[in-house]
Design a protein around this motif. Sequence first.
Motif, PDB file in Angstrom:
ATOM      1  N   HIS A  44      -6.088  16.842  -2.331  1.00  0.00           N
ATOM      2  CA  HIS A  44      -6.120  17.326  -3.707  1.00  0.00           C
ATOM      3  C   HIS A  44      -7.266  16.709  -4.502  1.00  0.00           C
ATOM      4  O   HIS A  44      -7.924  17.390  -5.286  1.00  0.00           O
ATOM      5  N   GLY A  45      -7.495  15.392  -4.304  1.00  0.00           N
ATOM      6  CA  GLY A  45      -8.602  14.753  -5.024  1.00  0.00           C
ATOM      7  C   GLY A  45      -8.190  13.511  -5.784  1.00  0.00           C
ATOM      8  O   GLY A  45      -8.708  13.253  -6.873  1.00  0.00           O
ATOM      9  N   ASN A  46      -7.267  12.721  -5.220  1.00  0.00           N
ATOM     10  CA  ASN A  46      -6.949  11.438  -5.859  1.00  0.00           C
ATOM     11  C   ASN A  46      -8.043  10.442  -5.494  1.00  0.00           C
ATOM     12  O   ASN A  46      -8.161   9.990  -4.355  1.00  0.00           O
ATOM     13  N   VAL A  47      -8.833  10.100  -6.490  1.00  0.00           N
ATOM     14  CA  VAL A  47     -10.044   9.316  -6.256  1.00  0.00           C
ATOM     15  C   VAL A  47      -9.725   7.900  -5.768  1.00  0.00           C
ATOM     16  O   VAL A  47     -10.581   7.242  -5.156  1.00  0.00           O
ATOM     17  N   ASN A  48      -8.505   7.450  -5.994  1.00  0.00           N
ATOM     18  CA  ASN A  48      -8.179   6.082  -5.583  1.00  0.00           C
ATOM     19  C   ASN A  48      -7.950   5.935  -4.079  1.00  0.00           C
ATOM     20  O   ASN A  48      -7.708   4.826  -3.605  1.00  0.00           O
ATOM     21  N   VAL A  49      -8.089   7.006  -3.308  1.00  0.00           N
ATOM     22  CA  VAL A  49      -8.159   6.804  -1.854  1.00  0.00           C
ATOM     23  C   VAL A  49      -9.543   6.276  -1.468  1.00  0.00           C
ATOM     24  O   VAL A  49      -9.732   5.777  -0.374  1.00  0.00           O
ATOM     25  N   LEU A  50     -10.496   6.395  -2.400  1.00  0.00           N
ATOM     26  CA  LEU A  50     -11.873   5.993  -2.097  1.00  0.00           C
ATOM     27  C   LEU A  50     -12.205   4.588  -2.590  1.00  0.00           C
ATOM     28  O   LEU A  50     -13.091   3.924  -2.058  1.00  0.00           O
ATOM     29  N   THR A  51     -11.519   4.150  -3.645  1.00  0.00           N
ATOM     30  CA  THR A  51     -11.903   2.913  -4.324  1.00  0.00           C
ATOM     31  C   THR A  51     -11.431   1.686  -3.548  1.00  0.00           C
ATOM     32  O   THR A  51     -10.620   1.785  -2.624  1.00  0.00           O
ATOM     33  N   ARG A  52     -11.908   0.537  -3.988  1.00  0.00           N
ATOM     34  CA  ARG A  52     -11.715  -0.691  -3.221  1.00  0.00           C
ATOM     35  C   ARG A  52     -10.703  -1.603  -3.914  1.00  0.00           C
ATOM     36  O   ARG A  52     -10.762  -1.791  -5.132  1.00  0.00           O
ATOM     37  N   ASP A  53      -9.801  -2.171  -3.145  1.00  0.00           N
ATOM     38  CA  ASP A  53      -8.745  -3.017  -3.704  1.00  0.00           C
ATOM     39  C   ASP A  53      -9.187  -4.481  -3.656  1.00  0.00           C
ATOM     40  O   ASP A  53      -8.804  -5.231  -2.769  1.00  0.00           O
ATOM     41  N   VAL A  54     -10.012  -4.837  -4.625  1.00  0.00           N
ATOM     42  CA  VAL A  54     -10.502  -6.215  -4.675  1.00  0.00           C
ATOM     43  C   VAL A  54     -10.568  -6.609  -6.149  1.00  0.00           C
ATOM     44  O   VAL A  54     -10.840  -5.774  -7.006  1.00  0.00           O
ATOM     45  N   GLY A  55     -10.303  -7.871  -6.451  1.00  0.00           N
ATOM     46  CA  GLY A  55     -10.290  -8.306  -7.844  1.00  0.00           C
ATOM     47  C   GLY A  55     -11.697  -8.402  -8.427  1.00  0.00           C
ATOM     48  O   GLY A  55     -12.685  -8.527  -7.692  1.00  0.00           O
ATOM     49  N   SER A  56     -11.778  -8.399  -9.761  1.00  0.00           N
ATOM     50  CA  SER A  56     -13.080  -8.527 -10.430  1.00  0.00           C
ATOM     51  C   SER A  56     -13.751  -9.830 -10.011  1.00  0.00           C
ATOM     52  O   SER A  56     -14.946  -9.868  -9.740  1.00  0.00           O
ATOM     53  N   SER A  57     -12.984 -10.905  -9.978  1.00  0.00           N
ATOM     54  CA  SER A  57     -13.464 -12.212  -9.523  1.00  0.00           C
ATOM     55  C   SER A  57     -12.226 -13.096  -9.434  1.00  0.00           C
ATOM     56  O   SER A  57     -11.125 -12.657  -9.787  1.00  0.00           O
ATOM     57  N   ARG A  58     -12.408 -14.328  -9.039  1.00  0.00           N
ATOM     58  CA  ARG A  58     -11.260 -15.239  -9.016  1.00  0.00           C
ATOM     59  C   ARG A  58     -10.820 -15.607 -10.431  1.00  0.00           C
ATOM     60  O   ARG A  58      -9.739 -16.139 -10.613  1.00  0.00           O
ATOM     61  N   LEU A  59     -11.656 -15.330 -11.427  1.00  0.00           N
ATOM     62  CA  LEU A  59     -11.238 -15.642 -12.791  1.00  0.00           C
ATOM     63  C   LEU A  59     -10.121 -14.691 -13.235  1.00  0.00           C
ATOM     64  O   LEU A  59      -9.004 -15.122 -13.487  1.00  0.00           O
ATOM     65  N   ALA A  60     -10.418 -13.394 -13.329  1.00  0.00           N
ATOM     66  CA  ALA A  60      -9.428 -12.459 -13.898  1.00  0.00           C
ATOM     67  C   ALA A  60      -8.636 -11.704 -12.839  1.00  0.00           C
ATOM     68  O   ALA A  60      -7.569 -11.190 -13.127  1.00  0.00           O
ATOM     69  N   GLN A  61      -9.150 -11.588 -11.620  1.00  0.00           N
ATOM     70  CA  GLN A  61      -8.476 -10.823 -10.555  1.00  0.00           C
ATOM     71  C   GLN A  61      -8.106  -9.431 -11.057  1.00  0.00           C
ATOM     72  O   GLN A  61      -7.034  -8.895 -10.723  1.00  0.00           O
ATOM     73  N   ALA A  62      -8.974  -8.830 -11.865  1.00  0.00           N
ATOM     74  CA  ALA A  62      -8.624  -7.563 -12.521  1.00  0.00           C
ATOM     75  C   ALA A  62      -9.037  -6.360 -11.680  1.00  0.00           C
ATOM     76  O   ALA A  62      -9.795  -6.483 -10.722  1.00  0.00           O
ATOM     77  N   ASP A 106      -7.481   1.920  -3.267  1.00  0.00           N
ATOM     78  CA  ASP A 106      -7.314   1.972  -1.816  1.00  0.00           C
ATOM     79  C   ASP A 106      -5.869   2.336  -1.451  1.00  0.00           C
ATOM     80  O   ASP A 106      -5.090   1.502  -0.961  1.00  0.00           O
ATOM     81  N   LEU A 107      -5.541   3.588  -1.683  1.00  0.00           N
ATOM     82  CA  LEU A 107      -4.131   4.000  -1.581  1.00  0.00           C
ATOM     83  C   LEU A 107      -3.564   3.905  -0.169  1.00  0.00           C
ATOM     84  O   LEU A 107      -2.353   3.762  -0.003  1.00  0.00           O
ATOM     85  N   GLN A 108      -4.423   3.956   0.858  1.00  0.00           N
ATOM     86  CA  GLN A 108      -3.861   3.786   2.213  1.00  0.00           C
ATOM     87  C   GLN A 108      -3.397   2.342   2.407  1.00  0.00           C
ATOM     88  O   GLN A 108      -2.409   2.074   3.082  1.00  0.00           O
ATOM     89  N   ARG A 109      -4.104   1.421   1.755  1.00  0.00           N
ATOM     90  CA  ARG A 109      -3.664   0.025   1.815  1.00  0.00           C
ATOM     91  C   ARG A 109      -2.348  -0.127   1.035  1.00  0.00           C
ATOM     92  O   ARG A 109      -1.439  -0.833   1.454  1.00  0.00           O
ATOM     93  N   LEU A 110      -2.270   0.578  -0.103  1.00  0.00           N
ATOM     94  CA  LEU A 110      -1.038   0.505  -0.903  1.00  0.00           C
ATOM     95  C   LEU A 110       0.142   1.085  -0.116  1.00  0.00           C
ATOM     96  O   LEU A 110       1.265   0.576  -0.210  1.00  0.00           O
ATOM     97  N   GLN A 111      -0.133   2.125   0.674  1.00  0.00           N
ATOM     98  CA  GLN A 111       0.943   2.660   1.527  1.00  0.00           C
ATOM     99  C   GLN A 111       1.447   1.585   2.477  1.00  0.00           C
ATOM    100  O   GLN A 111       2.655   1.388   2.631  1.00  0.00           O
ATOM    101  N   ARG A 112       0.498   0.855   3.096  1.00  0.00           N
ATOM    102  CA  ARG A 112       0.922  -0.215   4.015  1.00  0.00           C
ATOM    103  C   ARG A 112       1.721  -1.266   3.260  1.00  0.00           C
ATOM    104  O   ARG A 112       2.719  -1.790   3.754  1.00  0.00           O
ATOM    105  N   ALA A 113       1.303  -1.545   2.031  1.00  0.00           N
ATOM    106  CA  ALA A 113       1.997  -2.559   1.219  1.00  0.00           C
ATOM    107  C   ALA A 113       3.418  -2.099   0.888  1.00  0.00           C
ATOM    108  O   ALA A 113       4.373  -2.864   1.020  1.00  0.00           O
ATOM    109  N   PHE A 114       3.563  -0.861   0.474  1.00  0.00           N
ATOM    110  CA  PHE A 114       4.907  -0.361   0.146  1.00  0.00           C
ATOM    111  C   PHE A 114       5.794  -0.355   1.403  1.00  0.00           C
ATOM    112  O   PHE A 114       6.998  -0.573   1.315  1.00  0.00           O
ATOM    113  N   ARG A 115       5.174  -0.111   2.539  1.00  0.00           N
ATOM    114  CA  ARG A 115       5.964  -0.067   3.786  1.00  0.00           C
ATOM    115  C   ARG A 115       6.440  -1.461   4.187  1.00  0.00           C
ATOM    116  O   ARG A 115       7.380  -1.605   4.967  1.00  0.00           O
ATOM    117  N   ALA A 116       5.796  -2.491   3.650  1.00  0.00           N
ATOM    118  CA  ALA A 116       6.186  -3.873   3.987  1.00  0.00           C
ATOM    119  C   ALA A 116       7.405  -4.325   3.186  1.00  0.00           C
ATOM    120  O   ALA A 116       8.061  -5.305   3.544  1.00  0.00           O
TER     121      ALA A 116
END
Length: 752
Positions: A706-724, A419-429
């Motif tokens: 260009h086609g960076n697929v991580n603008v499409l993916t979701r920024d959420v952990g695997s679970s509370r166990l690994a948060q991967a 979720d690179l748009q979220r990462l942009q907001r994070a870097f801006r913080a």
Amino acid sequence: MSIPHSSHWGAFGAVATADGVRITPHPDDPAPSALLANVPVAATPTARVLRPHVRRGWWEDGPGPDDRRGRDEFLPVAWDELLDRVAAEYRRVLGDHGPRAVFAGSYGWASAGRFHHAQSQLHRFSHLLGGAVRSSWTYSHGVGEVLLPHVVGNQEPLLSPTSWTSVEAHTDLVIALGGLPAKNSEVASGGITRHEVAGRLRAARARGAEFVLVSPLRDDLAAELGAQWLDVVPGTDTALLLAMCHVLLTDGTYDREFLDRCTEGSAEFLASLDGRTPEWAAPLTGIPAATIRDLARRAVRGRTMVTVSWSVARTRFGEQPLWAAVALAAMIGQIGLPGGGFGHGYASTGGVGKRAGTYPLPTFPQFADPLRVRIPVARIADALLHPGEPYEVDGRHEVYPHLRLVHWAGGNPFHHHQDLQRLQRAFRAAETVVVHEPFWTATARHADVVFASTTTLEREDLGAARYDDRLIAMGRVHAPLGQARDDYSTLSGLAERLGIGPSFTEGRSAREWVEHLYEQWRTGPAARAGITAPPYARFVADGEFRLPAEPAEKVLLASFRADPGRFPLRTPSGRVELHSRTVAGFGYDDCPGHPVWLAPDEVPDEEFPLHLVANNPATRLHSQLDHGATSQAGKVAGREPVRVHPQDAADRGLRDGQVVVLRSRRGSCLGGLVVSDAVRRGVVQMSTGAWFDPVAGAEAGVTCGHGNVNVLTRDVGSSRLAQACTGQHAAVQVSAFEGVPPRVRAFDQPGT
Ligand code: PGD
């Protein structure tokens, strides 16, 4: 003269000529990687950071959260002036807020070579400075790193599984969830001299081993292996595995003796299989019940290896397929037998399944981290956006530190994070972002300070890796381009200004360090291990030193199986935990105490009706050298290829080679369409690593042109166990792009 060198995708020789750098593969490599052809572009000015730069807003207005980050102008500045400013910023942040305000986790693969490894350099620097917040675990196999210690007591299945030699000699049936993709086995962290995986699989097949590929992508296993392809619905491997367990339970063909003697919690696990029949799994997985039943019965007929790729666990609830595979292997009862049991990550890199040498390797000392504050690696955007907020991981309640200064060397979060748009907001913080990069990656473009780094071709180093049998005397192939400096030299300049210069450099130049690391190793640990290596000058003249041959065949958990009382696992029960009281005690509904079916929480719907598989690329390592020859040859209409099943393409009136738009709930990007029946119907596949291009994106009305697929993916952990990391899957729609596609700008110098 050809100069010996090394990369994560292979050792090679290089010559600088008037027409550029020429590469030849290592003569002993039976299957050199096509990725070598990407290397020469690194020696050209294209996309290179040729001198240090600052973002105008930061330089003129000072540090602080800033929405201009990522779209502001960059100014070239003098090295000394910039180092002074960054040192002053370090003093401000450390003085006002302490080391918990600095993030120097700096995840990423950087480059091969023991000394100039960017993260190691940064970690040594920050440890001497009093520490900084770092990250735990990896994007590659974060689930396994956290889960496996609960299940088998340590990370041995990741670090040292049953060897390929054992699989080659003994396995009758390989059930490969996520496949054994040749493309990923071309790469091994730190370097690889001989690429052997394809040959080993071929040899196993020639001996009579059979392969079953469980993946939505047919080419996740080489066609020559004649595998049965079960084109599973993405994210449903756990249902398949539980149904296979159910068949063994109801047939009564599971190994009761092994479960009683070597596992803990089998009663809870077996009871939980109630109703998990092949008929239940068939509509979820898309695999007919009869096929599931047949596969389970074949699995107990001979020696069976159940292996789960790292990518299958790089998903929401990714703990479950891995744990379920261990449970199935336990029911088959061959854990600890040659060629049997379970694996995690065979072919996910070329290192997995190679016997690691038992001898020590040269290491660059980084000192201990005095702070010891870590965040789960894939939770970086959460940390930047939610300072002071609580989160859970692996049974612990933690709080995100307030990160003000972000310092990154050798990684590309605008490639690897979701979720690179979220990462942009994070870097801006953040208040200040410092990045060391040889290239104008999107991460560099989202920084305030960009230190121009050399590439590996521009420096001497020592190539050595855990799963390789060579030390390579990596030579300097050409002089640094522009004003690029080694990360060591940049950090030495900062260290000097911050009063830790002598401890950081110990008075050595980079070249002296490389020799020192080698000589220390040669006369110390190597000599003690009985390895007679030549003095440094001889080593450099020879170009490489061959380490002792890999030790004999390794079988995971063999001694434990033979005598669990004498060789207990480091789990609470000392046995393989099919039900873990510890994990159950955490009370996580997203990762209960034993493997269960948890339906994916983002599935195709009317708006986003297709499953996206966002896997690792075949034409480059991650995002590295995306402008190189092999990577560029793979582009379609100048964009990252996206493979779509012929029926799905026909339903949308799409044709091969056209530019398309992919959309998800997070964002959108362009791609170049490849119509292919190698993907399951309803699935589209697009690899990670195309450089993020918001400039072309804005022209095209999408997030990335260009086609960076991580603008499409979701920024959420695997679970509370690994948060991967869960970047592997998302729900998307694909449609035709109307109009003239914009020129890709990702490789241009900023502002041009
Ligand atoms: P790389 O492209 O290798 O990606 O993420 P990672 O950040 O490792 O980035 C390394 C960067 O280091 C490059 O920009 C390179 O130019 C820079 N570099 C190289 N040498 C040097 C040097 O000497 N000095 C400095 N300063 N920099 C240098 C990889 C990560 O992505 C991984 S490991 C995985 S497995 C993940 N996989 C997926 C996935 O399957 N699906 C999705 N959606 N996302 C993923 N992201 C993850």
